[in-house]
Design an enzyme around this catalytic site. Structure first.
Site, PDB file in Angstrom:
ATOM      1  N   LYS A  11      52.233  35.045  54.012  1.00  0.00           N
ATOM      2  CA  LYS A  11      52.917  35.337  52.702  1.00  0.00           C
ATOM      3  C   LYS A  11      54.400  36.292  52.572  1.00  0.00           C
ATOM      4  O   LYS A  11      54.865  36.142  54.014  1.00  0.00           O
ATOM      5  CB  LYS A  11      51.488  36.457  51.993  1.00  0.00           C
ATOM      6  CG  LYS A  11      50.388  35.491  51.499  1.00  0.00           C
ATOM      7  CD  LYS A  11      49.760  37.419  50.969  1.00  0.00           C
ATOM      8  CE  LYS A  11      48.301  36.093  50.666  1.00  0.00           C
ATOM      9  NZ  LYS A  11      47.262  37.244  50.299  1.00  0.00           N
ATOM     10  N   TYR A  51      46.376  30.115  43.086  1.00  0.00           N
ATOM     11  CA  TYR A  51      45.323  31.540  42.876  1.00  0.00           C
ATOM     12  C   TYR A  51      44.433  31.353  41.578  1.00  0.00           C
ATOM     13  O   TYR A  51      44.620  31.945  40.635  1.00  0.00           O
ATOM     14  CB  TYR A  51      46.223  32.464  43.299  1.00  0.00           C
ATOM     15  CG  TYR A  51      46.535  33.038  44.759  1.00  0.00           C
ATOM     16  CD1 TYR A  51      45.236  33.440  45.771  1.00  0.00           C
ATOM     17  CD2 TYR A  51      47.555  32.878  45.449  1.00  0.00           C
ATOM     18  CE1 TYR A  51      45.319  33.740  46.360  1.00  0.00           C
ATOM     19  CE2 TYR A  51      47.884  34.010  46.455  1.00  0.00           C
ATOM     20  CZ  TYR A  51      46.286  34.362  46.940  1.00  0.00           C
ATOM     21  OH  TYR A  51      46.502  34.099  47.985  1.00  0.00           O
ATOM     22  N   ASN A 114      49.533  41.176  51.724  1.00  0.00           N
ATOM     23  CA  ASN A 114      48.984  41.562  52.691  1.00  0.00           C
ATOM     24  C   ASN A 114      48.969  41.238  54.026  1.00  0.00           C
ATOM     25  O   ASN A 114      47.722  40.724  54.908  1.00  0.00           O
ATOM     26  CB  ASN A 114      47.127  42.056  52.306  1.00  0.00           C
ATOM     27  CG  ASN A 114      46.998  41.378  51.329  1.00  0.00           C
ATOM     28  OD1 ASN A 114      47.485  40.122  51.735  1.00  0.00           O
ATOM     29  ND2 ASN A 114      45.427  40.730  50.724  1.00  0.00           N
ATOM     30  N   HIS A 117      46.941  34.777  53.834  1.00  0.00           N
ATOM     31  CA  HIS A 117      46.039  34.187  52.890  1.00  0.00           C
ATOM     32  C   HIS A 117      44.854  33.094  53.723  1.00  0.00           C
ATOM     33  O   HIS A 117      45.435  32.971  55.264  1.00  0.00           O
ATOM     34  CB  HIS A 117      46.205  33.191  51.937  1.00  0.00           C
ATOM     35  CG  HIS A 117      45.428  32.360  51.514  1.00  0.00           C
ATOM     36  ND1 HIS A 117      44.732  32.778  50.678  1.00  0.00           N
ATOM     37  CD2 HIS A 117      44.708  31.492  52.145  1.00  0.00           C
ATOM     38  CE1 HIS A 117      43.331  31.646  50.319  1.00  0.00           C
ATOM     39  NE2 HIS A 117      43.782  30.938  51.240  1.00  0.00           N
ATOM     40  N   GLU A 128      42.613  23.788  49.333  1.00  0.00           N
ATOM     41  CA  GLU A 128      43.535  24.524  49.331  1.00  0.00           C
ATOM     42  C   GLU A 128      44.433  23.096  50.537  1.00  0.00           C
ATOM     43  O   GLU A 128      45.698  23.181  50.363  1.00  0.00           O
ATOM     44  CB  GLU A 128      43.290  25.653  50.023  1.00  0.00           C
ATOM     45  CG  GLU A 128      42.990  26.393  48.949  1.00  0.00           C
ATOM     46  CD  GLU A 128      42.346  28.141  49.579  1.00  0.00           C
ATOM     47  OE1 GLU A 128      41.811  28.936  48.993  1.00  0.00           O
ATOM     48  OE2 GLU A 128      42.406  28.360  51.091  1.00  0.00           O
TER      49      GLU A 128
HETATM   50  P1  ATP Z   1      43.601  35.971  50.187  1.00  0.00           P
HETATM   51  O1  ATP Z   1      42.874  34.966  48.942  1.00  0.00           O
HETATM   52  O2  ATP Z   1      45.070  36.030  49.721  1.00  0.00           O
HETATM   53  O3  ATP Z   1      43.189  35.277  50.938  1.00  0.00           O
HETATM   54  P2  ATP Z   1      41.500  38.080  50.486  1.00  0.00           P
HETATM   55  O4  ATP Z   1      41.134  36.556  49.945  1.00  0.00           O
HETATM   56  O5  ATP Z   1      40.718  38.684  50.753  1.00  0.00           O
HETATM   57  O6  ATP Z   1      42.989  37.567  49.330  1.00  0.00           O
HETATM   58  P3  ATP Z   1      41.299  38.366  46.904  1.00  0.00           P
HETATM   59  O7  ATP Z   1      40.171  38.706  45.942  1.00  0.00           O
HETATM   60  O8  ATP Z   1      41.241  36.935  47.235  1.00  0.00           O
HETATM   61  O9  ATP Z   1      41.430  38.509  48.128  1.00  0.00           O
HETATM   62  O10 ATP Z   1      42.540  38.360  45.884  1.00  0.00           O
HETATM   63  C1  ATP Z   1      43.705  37.446  46.294  1.00  0.00           C
HETATM   64  C2  ATP Z   1      45.088  38.281  46.248  1.00  0.00           C
HETATM   65  O11 ATP Z   1      45.751  39.075  45.043  1.00  0.00           O
HETATM   66  C3  ATP Z   1      44.797  39.560  47.887  1.00  0.00           C
HETATM   67  O12 ATP Z   1      45.401  39.058  48.928  1.00  0.00           O
HETATM   68  C4  ATP Z   1      46.045  40.120  47.289  1.00  0.00           C
HETATM   69  O13 ATP Z   1      47.633  40.235  47.420  1.00  0.00           O
HETATM   70  C5  ATP Z   1      46.026  40.045  45.885  1.00  0.00           C
HETATM   71  N1  ATP Z   1      44.478  41.345  45.078  1.00  0.00           N
HETATM   72  C6  ATP Z   1      43.738  41.093  45.713  1.00  0.00           C
HETATM   73  N2  ATP Z   1      43.157  42.588  45.378  1.00  0.00           N
HETATM   74  C7  ATP Z   1      44.303  43.409  44.219  1.00  0.00           C
HETATM   75  C8  ATP Z   1      44.726  44.159  43.288  1.00  0.00           C
HETATM   76  N3  ATP Z   1      43.265  44.888  43.194  1.00  0.00           N
HETATM   77  N4  ATP Z   1      46.470  44.693  43.394  1.00  0.00           N
HETATM   78  C9  ATP Z   1      46.915  44.071  43.804  1.00  0.00           C
HETATM   79  N5  ATP Z   1      46.726  42.844  44.364  1.00  0.00           N
HETATM   80  C10 ATP Z   1      45.735  42.652  45.193  1.00  0.00           C
HETATM   81 MG    MG Z   2      40.945  35.237  48.481  1.00  0.00          MG
END
Ligand code: ATP
Ligand code: MG
Length: 140
Positions: A11, A51, A114, A117, A128
């Site tokens: 990211k 997303y 974070n 992805h 994806e």
């Molecule tokens: P990713 O899909 O990016 O691999 P993930 O599957 O661990 O991450 P998801 O629940 O799919 O988590 O959320 C997608 C992304 O949205 C997260 O990686 C983060 O960057 C952001 N995100 C998720 N939860 C929050 C939150 N509570 N506040 C802010 N940003 C968030």
């Molecule tokens: Mg995710």
């Protein structure tokens, strides 16, 4: 389990912090094969499309702004059980909850920023990968 493919994105924070080399090295050390790779700067439209499952969430606008804020590296990885193994290597979404040694524990600075992805299912991995790569860009 037979070979599976998954999609990872380093990211904008990971690219800006200079973590690209370290993260690609970890993928290879964990015996993921890199099958395709490109650097992109996502438009807000591309980030929202990617997303789209999160469009009703309170953090969606911030997520789109963050994911389109700078360059990303999009990578197709192949390994036995690649989806689950990549999620293990990444660690929990919130770096405060991520296990020692995971990419998010090492490099992430917040639940939003974070670093990486990873697809969360085989079906989403296929979708994806197609979102970013044409057939001719994917190695057999
Ligand atoms: P990713 O899909 O990016 O691999 P993930 O599957 O661990 O991450 P998801 O629940 O799919 O988590 O959320 C997608 C992304 O949205 C997260 O990686 C983060 O960057 C952001 N995100 C998720 N939860 C929050 C939150 N509570 N506040 C802010 N940003 C968030
Ligand atoms: Mg995710």
């Amino acid at each position: 389990m037979s070979l599976q493919r998954t999609l990872s994105i380093i990211k904008p924070d990971g690219v800006a912090q200079g973590n690209v080399g370290d993260i690609l090295k970890r993928f290879e050390e964990q015996e993921f094969q890199i099958k395709a790779l490109k650097m992109l700067h996502l438009s807000p439209q591309q980030a929202s499309g990617f997303y789209a499952v999160h469009r009703e969430r309170s953090f969606f606008q911030d997520l789109v702004r963050y994911m389109s804020s700078g360059a990303v590296v999009v990578v197709v990885l192949e390994a036995p059980d690649a989806v689950v193994r990549l999620r293990e290597l990444m660690g929990a979404t919130d770096p405060r909850q991520a296990a020692e040694g995971t990419l998010r524990k090492l490099y992430a600075t917040s639940i939003e920023k974070n670093v990486v992805h990873g697809s969360d299912s085989d079906e989403n991995a296929r979708r994806e990968i197609q979102y970013f790569f044409s057939d001719s860009e994917l190695l057999d």
